[in-house]
Structure formats: C-alpha cells, structure tokens
Scaffold this motif. Structure first.
Motif, PDB file in Angstrom:
ATOM      1  N   ILE A 120       7.733  11.458  41.795  1.00  0.00           N
ATOM      2  CA  ILE A 120       7.864  11.465  43.254  1.00  0.00           C
ATOM      3  C   ILE A 120       7.283  12.770  43.801  1.00  0.00           C
ATOM      4  N   PHE A 121       6.296  12.652  44.700  1.00  0.00           N
ATOM      5  CA  PHE A 121       5.709  13.857  45.281  1.00  0.00           C
ATOM      6  C   PHE A 121       5.623  13.746  46.793  1.00  0.00           C
ATOM      7  N   ASP A 122       5.465  14.893  47.432  1.00  0.00           N
ATOM      8  CA  ASP A 122       5.202  14.941  48.865  1.00  0.00           C
ATOM      9  C   ASP A 122       3.985  15.825  49.079  1.00  0.00           C
ATOM     10  N   ALA A 123       3.085  15.393  49.944  1.00  0.00           N
ATOM     11  CA  ALA A 123       1.827  16.115  50.148  1.00  0.00           C
ATOM     12  C   ALA A 123       2.046  17.537  50.646  1.00  0.00           C
ATOM     13  N   LEU A 124       3.148  17.777  51.362  1.00  0.00           N
ATOM     14  CA  LEU A 124       3.399  19.101  51.929  1.00  0.00           C
ATOM     15  C   LEU A 124       4.412  19.898  51.119  1.00  0.00           C
ATOM     16  N   ASN A 125       4.928  19.330  50.027  1.00  0.00           N
ATOM     17  CA  ASN A 125       6.024  19.934  49.267  1.00  0.00           C
ATOM     18  C   ASN A 125       7.268  20.132  50.140  1.00  0.00           C
ATOM     19  N   ASP A 126       7.447  19.237  51.117  1.00  0.00           N
ATOM     20  CA  ASP A 126       8.668  19.248  51.934  1.00  0.00           C
ATOM     21  C   ASP A 126       9.707  18.417  51.187  1.00  0.00           C
ATOM     22  N   ILE A 127      10.670  19.096  50.562  1.00  0.00           N
ATOM     23  CA  ILE A 127      11.587  18.376  49.673  1.00  0.00           C
ATOM     24  C   ILE A 127      12.476  17.395  50.422  1.00  0.00           C
ATOM     25  N   GLU A 170      18.169  21.036  41.395  1.00  0.00           N
ATOM     26  CA  GLU A 170      19.494  20.928  42.034  1.00  0.00           C
ATOM     27  C   GLU A 170      19.652  19.621  42.796  1.00  0.00           C
ATOM     28  N   MET A 171      18.519  19.012  43.217  1.00  0.00           N
ATOM     29  CA  MET A 171      18.573  17.714  43.911  1.00  0.00           C
ATOM     30  C   MET A 171      18.736  16.542  42.944  1.00  0.00           C
ATOM     31  N   GLY A 172      18.653  16.809  41.640  1.00  0.00           N
ATOM     32  CA  GLY A 172      18.868  15.740  40.670  1.00  0.00           C
ATOM     33  C   GLY A 172      17.672  15.353  39.838  1.00  0.00           C
ATOM     34  N   ALA A 173      16.610  16.161  39.864  1.00  0.00           N
ATOM     35  CA  ALA A 173      15.416  15.834  39.069  1.00  0.00           C
ATOM     36  C   ALA A 173      15.763  15.803  37.585  1.00  0.00           C
ATOM     37  N   ASP A 174      15.263  14.771  36.879  1.00  0.00           N
ATOM     38  CA  ASP A 174      15.405  14.694  35.418  1.00  0.00           C
ATOM     39  C   ASP A 174      14.295  15.461  34.721  1.00  0.00           C
ATOM     40  N   ALA A 175      13.186  15.686  35.438  1.00  0.00           N
ATOM     41  CA  ALA A 175      12.060  16.480  34.934  1.00  0.00           C
ATOM     42  C   ALA A 175      11.312  17.011  36.146  1.00  0.00           C
ATOM     43  N   ILE A 176      10.552  18.086  35.933  1.00  0.00           N
ATOM     44  CA  ILE A 176       9.707  18.647  36.991  1.00  0.00           C
ATOM     45  C   ILE A 176       8.256  18.451  36.584  1.00  0.00           C
ATOM     46  N   CYS A 177       7.468  17.870  37.494  1.00  0.00           N
ATOM     47  CA  CYS A 177       6.030  17.713  37.250  1.00  0.00           C
ATOM     48  C   CYS A 177       5.257  18.745  38.072  1.00  0.00           C
ATOM     49  N   VAL A 178       4.351  19.454  37.428  1.00  0.00           N
ATOM     50  CA  VAL A 178       3.385  20.286  38.140  1.00  0.00           C
ATOM     51  C   VAL A 178       2.135  19.429  38.297  1.00  0.00           C
ATOM     52  N   LYS A 179       1.851  19.012  39.530  1.00  0.00           N
ATOM     53  CA  LYS A 179       0.766  18.054  39.800  1.00  0.00           C
ATOM     54  C   LYS A 179      -0.447  18.814  40.322  1.00  0.00           C
ATOM     55  N   ASP A 180      -1.366  19.111  39.425  1.00  0.00           N
ATOM     56  CA  ASP A 180      -2.581  19.867  39.760  1.00  0.00           C
ATOM     57  C   ASP A 180      -3.710  18.883  40.032  1.00  0.00           C
ATOM     58  N   MET A 181      -3.624  18.212  41.182  1.00  0.00           N
ATOM     59  CA  MET A 181      -4.521  17.088  41.475  1.00  0.00           C
ATOM     60  C   MET A 181      -5.968  17.525  41.675  1.00  0.00           C
ATOM     61  N   ALA A 182      -6.200  18.789  42.045  1.00  0.00           N
ATOM     62  CA  ALA A 182      -7.571  19.238  42.292  1.00  0.00           C
ATOM     63  C   ALA A 182      -8.118  20.102  41.160  1.00  0.00           C
ATOM     64  N   ASN A 183      -7.359  20.238  40.053  1.00  0.00           N
ATOM     65  CA  ASN A 183      -7.794  21.049  38.906  1.00  0.00           C
ATOM     66  C   ASN A 183      -8.068  22.496  39.339  1.00  0.00           C
ATOM     67  N   LEU A 344      -4.043  19.801  49.394  1.00  0.00           N
ATOM     68  CA  LEU A 344      -4.987  18.720  49.696  1.00  0.00           C
ATOM     69  C   LEU A 344      -4.763  17.561  48.745  1.00  0.00           C
ATOM     70  N   VAL A 345      -3.898  16.646  49.160  1.00  0.00           N
ATOM     71  CA  VAL A 345      -3.591  15.432  48.419  1.00  0.00           C
ATOM     72  C   VAL A 345      -3.214  14.384  49.462  1.00  0.00           C
ATOM     73  N   THR A 346      -3.327  13.104  49.127  1.00  0.00           N
ATOM     74  CA  THR A 346      -3.045  12.048  50.111  1.00  0.00           C
ATOM     75  C   THR A 346      -1.678  12.257  50.758  1.00  0.00           C
ATOM     76  N   PRO A 347      -1.570  12.206  52.108  1.00  0.00           N
ATOM     77  CA  PRO A 347      -2.638  11.955  53.091  1.00  0.00           C
ATOM     78  C   PRO A 347      -3.236  13.226  53.693  1.00  0.00           C
ATOM     79  N   SER A 348      -2.726  14.415  53.307  1.00  0.00           N
ATOM     80  CA  SER A 348      -3.193  15.639  53.964  1.00  0.00           C
ATOM     81  C   SER A 348      -4.674  15.900  53.692  1.00  0.00           C
ATOM     82  N   SER A 349      -5.170  15.502  52.496  1.00  0.00           N
ATOM     83  CA  SER A 349      -6.589  15.712  52.198  1.00  0.00           C
ATOM     84  C   SER A 349      -7.465  14.922  53.165  1.00  0.00           C
TER      85      SER A 349
END
Length: 481
Positions: A120-127, A170-183, A344-349
């Motif tokens: 689960i991701f958000d383009a703005l990192n707004d949790i 703290e919100m309940g994540a079972d894992a944390i993903c670092v999503k480097d979509m633009a390399n 810059l990831v959908t939809p902000s990109s």
C-alpha cells in the motif's frame, strides 16, 4: 564492508506484474503466465507480484480479460507461493480518492480472490491516505506492506524516511517497503538507509527498485549487505532497463555468502525459457520496445521515472513541440518545487509532468492549470511534503482558506451503495461493481463483451488522451509502478 545479516535474502519476483508493466505496457496475458506457474511455484520465492498497479486497467482496456478471473486462475495455479499486489492507498487502483467503504470492499475482495500481501503506497507519503487500506487489509487477514515512496529533494532526507517507517509500523504494518520507482536510490545511500531502518523498526524491510539508471544490481547488493530482508527482482527475459534487476544474477551473486537465497537457478532457467518466448512475441507485436532495456541516466539528472519520459514525448508530439523536450525536462524539477516536492509516482508524476508541458508549450509559466493541478494545490490528494509556492497557488485561483487540511477521504460520503444501484443492471458480482466504480469508461464495454460472447471485441480505449488536460488517461501504462 561485511554482511550485517546471516539470514537468506528473500526474493519477490515481479515477472507477472511490474516486469511486463515496465517493459511491455502491461500486455502479458493470463495465457502467457499459466504455462510457467508450476515451475514458478516450485522455486521458493517469498512472493510473486502478480496484480494491482496498471494490470487491472490493462486487462479490461486492452486484453479483454477479467482481472478478477486472472487473480483466481493464478491463485489456483500457484498454491504454494504468496501472491502480492500493488495498491494506491485511497486511490485503490484508480486515479482519484474513493470513499472508505469502497477501499474496504476492494481489500476484502482482493484477499478473498487470492491476494496474500497488499503493498500500500501513497504518492505524497501522506500516511492518512493509507489508514483505511491498512485497517481493511488486516481485518480480512491480509499482510500489510506499508510503503515509503522514495524520492530525492531538500526535504526527503534519510531521517524523513526512517521517521515515516516508524509511523507506519505503529499503524500496523507487517513489513515496510522502500519503493524506489524512479531508480534514484544510489548504492551507498541504500546501505545507509536500510541499516538505519533495521536499527529503528522491527518489521521486515522490502526494497523495490528498477534498473533504469543501471545502478539496480549494486543497490540490491549494498542493501543485502546492510541487512535488507526482501528485494524485488524480475526473471531475466523481462529484467533490467525500466524493469527490476534480474533475479538469476542476484541469486548467483549471493551464492555461498551469508545472504545466499537458496533458490534454484536451474528452475529459474526453465521458467526464463518460457518467458523468453513471451517477450519475443510482445516485441514482435510492438508492445515491448527495445529502448526500455537501455540505461537512461536522465532519471538521475531530472528525477523523472523512466516510464514518464516516453509519455512526455507523446504529449509534445501531439502538440507539435517535440523540439522542446529538454525544456520540459528542465521545467519538471521547477514545477515539483513549486508544488511542494511531491514524489513522482502515479498520479503526482502525471500532474507535475503535464503542468510542465503546458508551462513550456504555452510559452508562459502557469498561464493554464489542468484541474488535477488545482486539485493537488488545494490538498485534494493529501498533504504535500514541502512548502507550496503561494504565488503559484494564488495564480490557480486557490485562496488559503480553500486549502483542505483534513484527511481528504473524510470529505467523501460512502459510495458503495450508490455504485450498486447505478450498476445493478450490468454487474454480475461485487467484483464487477468494483471494476465499474474504478474504471467507469472502460469496464462497461468489457463487461458487455464478456457477458455477450457473440459480440465483436470492443476497440481498445486509447492509451493516452489527445487532450493534455486529460491527465488521468495519460500514463496508465507506464508510470503506475
């Protein structure tokens, strides 16, 4: 430098989702996947990413496939391996925010139909935009992989991402993903970030990158040394370039080290043999352009995801302004700064890219604002990470008192019953209602074709809209990584 972990590195293979989304415009069909499933299921992957992102839209829009049926078929063909999907938070798989009851229903049906892990991701990192999806995934027994959309800017420091990871745990994540979509995550920075995350949170760290700039393999090696738990790779026929680094190469690199994956290269070779044929067909059809296999360091210079570049060219061609490509590339970072440094990831990109195109081709910065730009500046997508240029916001006609400061979804009334009533004559299931809710332009044509088999195949909806204001249609294929 020594390995900071002795555990086998776990592998998520993206061959069934992001690999062909990144290289072949998401055109792989279910019939291309099923013959390889038995061997894929025997390899011992941590998971297979097979759904979400642009696959849902592409199934109906271009392939005349039911995305839900694809998921059920894959679940049946892969009984031993966890299945994973990509989920855009409050946007689900669409391009706007949906009410909480729709998010909840989509999580429930995804899990019921076979998904184990929801990234689960958000383009703005707004949790706040992840809250409902996290709650619903846990409620229905799925695993939550909460995501940091990685980017570089004056405010996106290592400390920023570590703090965000702690909040998501703290919100309940079972894992944390670092999503480097633009390399954009470079190898030494990956080592430092992963090490810091491992010292701060107790849940597994999953790293996702691409090989657009040619650094992906080195990023994974340094992350493995720092103790990352899981990484995303793709089987070699659709690896590298705009896709993920190759699975086989990383498995071979780590063999005999403390991070040895234990995976069987012979079985991978068998699966790769099948997907080489699929890749050759997709290339012959024109879906897989060899250009996506090349290293493109413009990503490092302009911080623009690889998939976004080809769509900028398309927009400029439509306007007869191809000669202004590099002007647009230079304008993107300036718009991004004015808009508060969104990743810059959908939809902000799409929003930042289209605003930059319009600033250049009109010859006057911010003469025109697409409605999506105004929505972003007004806070409809969530809180922007940095300070917004108030002069730009004023030019868009947005007064300070008009800016949304609450969680945007709090302003939305429940929608599911409305969709049930609206589509009662054409929907055969709850899954159909969700398809129609997310893709009202595409799903009705597809369902009519599916339920009336004597009809001719519907013409595919356009991949990109001719109108540069029609942001939601512009980058469906390439940017939803």
């Amino acid at each position: 430098m020594e390995f900071l972990s002795n555990k086998p590195l776990l592998i998520t293979d993206t061959i069934l989702r992001d690999a062909h989304q990144s290289q072949a415009a998401t055109r792989m069909r279910l019939e291309d996947m099923l013959p390889a499933c038995e061997v894929l299921d025997s390899i011992g992957y941590y998971s297979l990413e097979c759904w979400g992102g642009a696959t849902f839209d592409s199934c109906m829009r271009f392939l005349n496939e039911d995305p839900w049926e694809r998921l059920r078929a894959l679940r049946k063909a892969l009984p031993k391996t966890k299945l994973q999907m990509l989920f855009r938070g409050q946007n689900i798989l669409g391009y706007k925010h949906y009410a909480d009851d729709v998010v909840d229903a989509f999580c429930r049906k995804s899990i019921e139909n076979g998904i184990d892990i929801i990234r689960i991701f958000d383009a703005l990192n707004d949790i706040r935009n992840l809250e409902q999806a996290i709650k619903s995934t846990k409620k229905y027994g799925g695993q939550v992989e909460a995501t940091l959309s990685y980017t570089i800017s004056p405010i996106h420091s290592e400390e920023y991402f570590v703090k965000l990871a702690k909040e998501l745990e703290e919100m309940g994540a079972d894992a944390i993903c670092v999503k480097d979509m633009a390399n954009l995550l470079l190898p030494m920075d990956a080592y430092s970030l992963v090490k810091h995350l491992k010292e701060t949170v107790s849940v597994p760290i999953h790293l996702h990158t691409h090989n657009t700039t040619g650094t992906g393999d080195m990023v994974y090696l340094m992350a493995a040394m720092a103790g990352v738990d899981i990484v995303d790779t793709a089987l070699s026929p659709m690896a590298n370039g705009t896709s993920q680094p190759a699975t086989e190469s990383l498995v071979a690199t780590l063999k005999g080290t403390p991070r040895d994956t234990g995976l069987d290269l012979g079985k991978m070779s068998e699966a790769a043999k099948h997907f080489r044929k699929v890749a050759a067909r997709l290339q012959a059809e024109g879906s897989l352009d060899p250009k996506v296999l090349h290293v493109d360091t413009n990503t490092l210079l302009y911080q623009v995801p690889g998939g976004m570049l080809s769509n900028l060219i398309s927009q400029l061609k439509q306007a007869g302004k191809e000669d202004q490509y590099y002007d647009v590339l230079a304008e993107i970072p300036r718009v991004r700064k004015d808009f508060g440094y969104p990743p810059l990831v959908t939809p902000s990109s799409q929003i930042v890219g289209t605003q930059a195109v319009m600033n250049v081709i009109t010859g006057q910065r911010y003469k025109t604002f697409p409605k999506e730009s105004k929505a972003m500046l007004r806070g409809e997508y969530g809180k922007l990470p940095g300070e917004i240029n108030e002069e730009v916001r004023a030019k868009a006609g947005i007064a300070p008192e008009d800016v949304i400061t609450c969680r945007p979804a709090d302003l939305l009334e429940p929608e599911l019953e409305k969709y049930r009533a609206e589509y009662k004559d054409i929907a055969k299931s709850e899954e159909d209602i969700l398809s129609l809710a997310l893709f009202p332009q595409v799903a009705p044509k597809f369902l009519d074709y599916r339920d009336n088999p004597h009809k001719e195949e519907p013409a595919a909806a356009p991949a990109a809209a001719a109108d540069p204001n029609a942001v939601r249609e512009l980058y469906v294929e390439d940017c939803s990584h």
